[in-house]
Scaffold this active site. Structure first.
Site, PDB file in Angstrom:
ATOM      1  N   GLU A 142       0.932  -1.281  -0.480  1.00 59.92           N
ATOM      2  CA  GLU A 142      -0.161   0.023  -0.016  1.00 59.92           C
ATOM      3  C   GLU A 142       0.694   1.235  -0.207  1.00 59.92           C
ATOM      4  OE1 GLU A 142      -2.175   1.636  -0.642  1.00 59.92           O
ATOM      5  OE2 GLU A 142      -3.532   2.026   0.704  1.00 59.92           O
ATOM      6  N   ASP A 143       0.400   2.013  -0.875  1.00 62.01           N
ATOM      7  CA  ASP A 143       1.197   3.244  -0.632  1.00 62.01           C
ATOM      8  C   ASP A 143       1.087   4.539   0.330  1.00 62.01           C
ATOM      9  OD1 ASP A 143      -0.996   4.544  -1.012  1.00 62.01           O
ATOM     10  OD2 ASP A 143      -1.266   5.245  -2.572  1.00 62.01           O
TER      11      ASP A 143
ATOM     12  N   ASP B  81      -2.413   5.256   6.528  1.00 64.23           N
ATOM     13  CA  ASP B  81      -3.080   6.648   7.191  1.00 64.23           C
ATOM     14  C   ASP B  81      -4.438   6.503   8.066  1.00 64.23           C
ATOM     15  OD1 ASP B  81      -3.877   9.501   7.592  1.00 64.23           O
ATOM     16  OD2 ASP B  81      -5.190   9.185   5.917  1.00 64.23           O
TER      17      ASP B  81
ATOM     18  N   LYS C 114       1.410   7.521   8.505  1.00 63.17           N
ATOM     19  CA  LYS C 114       0.761   8.636   8.594  1.00 63.17           C
ATOM     20  C   LYS C 114       0.544   8.635   9.947  1.00 63.17           C
ATOM     21  CE  LYS C 114      -0.699  11.604   5.501  1.00 63.17           C
ATOM     22  NZ  LYS C 114      -2.050  12.583   5.125  1.00 63.17           N
TER      23      LYS C 114
ATOM     24  N   PHE D 167      -0.736  16.317   3.810  1.00 58.56           N
ATOM     25  CA  PHE D 167      -1.184  15.783   1.818  1.00 58.56           C
ATOM     26  C   PHE D 167       0.273  15.753   1.657  1.00 58.56           C
ATOM     27  CE2 PHE D 167      -3.724  14.728  -1.436  1.00 58.56           C
ATOM     28  CZ  PHE D 167      -4.535  13.310  -1.024  1.00 58.56           C
ATOM     29  N   VAL D 168       0.071  14.724   1.201  1.00 59.98           N
ATOM     30  CA  VAL D 168       1.331  14.439   0.592  1.00 59.98           C
ATOM     31  C   VAL D 168       1.473  13.730  -0.955  1.00 59.98           C
ATOM     32  CG1 VAL D 168       2.895  14.178   2.075  1.00 59.98           C
ATOM     33  CG2 VAL D 168       2.160  12.266   1.670  1.00 59.98           C
TER      34      VAL D 168
ATOM     35  N   ARG E 156       0.786  11.683  -9.400  1.00 60.55           N
ATOM     36  CA  ARG E 156       0.554  10.391  -9.211  1.00 60.55           C
ATOM     37  C   ARG E 156       2.524   9.731 -10.028  1.00 60.55           C
ATOM     38  NH1 ARG E 156      -2.946   7.006  -7.204  1.00 60.55           N
ATOM     39  NH2 ARG E 156      -5.188   7.307  -8.056  1.00 60.55           N
TER      40      ARG E 156
END
Ligand code: IMP
Length: 182
Positions: free
Chosen positions: A103-104, A107, A135, A156-157, A169
């Site tokens: 997963e990227d 959060d 995060k 927020f990145v 992306r």
């Protein structure tokens, strides 16, 4: 803003740092798999965000890898979670397989909690999670990934797979999105 202006206010993780860290993650994953006697692994990649991370990480793994991608219901353009996460489409067959979820960003924890439950119910022989970013400030439900690239501040990145409304992306690094673009 001109189309050539940078969409990020600051670079948090450069392309070079990401590449180096991915090498370290791959080494740790390979060593754990070897120790566990896993001859191959099944990568379950959360699309679209983790595709770039997966492309780099999986090519750094020495063992045979089976590739599956899943789509989970997403933000829908908001920069905070709606709280509802569902699998889009059929569940991958992972029965008896050693699964590595990719997963990227971790959060709220809602996406990975839902996916983990689904793959456990699907009979995975073992289950580990690798996230490029963690995060912790966003967590709504506890979730710990075995492999974490970087700890991410409460921002927020975008970049390296992470998007805002489908854009950015393709940035080679990860940076904080400009406020006026949110
Ligand atoms: P969560 O852990 O269920 O909240 O969801 C993780 C998903 O939220 C990721 O796959 C991203 O799509 C999205 N997400 C969370 N934080 C960010 C961010 O800072 N930038 C871009 N997407 C994010």
């Amino acid at each position: 803003m001109s189309p050539d202006a940078s969409p990020v206010t600051s670079v948090l993780f450069s392309a070079e740092r990401i590449a180096a860290r991915i090498g370290e993650l791959a080494a740790a994953i390979a060593s754990d798999a070897r120790r566990g006697g896993h001859r191959d692994i099944t990568a379950v990649v959360v699309a679209d965000g983790a595709l770039i991370f997966a492309a780099d990480l999986l090519r750094a793994l020495p063992m045979p890898v089976r590739f599956r991608s899943v789509k989970m219901s997403s933000y829908g353009g908001l920069t905070h979670s709606s709280g509802r996460v569902e699998l889009v489409g059929p569940a991958p067959d992972v029965r008896g397989q050693h699964v590595l979820i990719l997963e990227d960003i971790l959060d709220t924890g809602l996406t990975l909690t839902a996916l983990h439950r689904l793959l456990t119910d699907g009979g995975a022989a073992s289950l580990r999670t690798a996230v490029l970013l963690d995060k912790p400030s966003g967590r709504l439900t506890p979730y710990a990934a075995e492999y974490v690239g970087f700890h991410c501040p409460d921002a927020f990145v975008v970049g390296y797979g992470l998007d805002h409304n489908g854009l950015y992306r393709n940035l080679p690094m990860i940076g904080e999105l400009r406020h006026e673009l949110r």
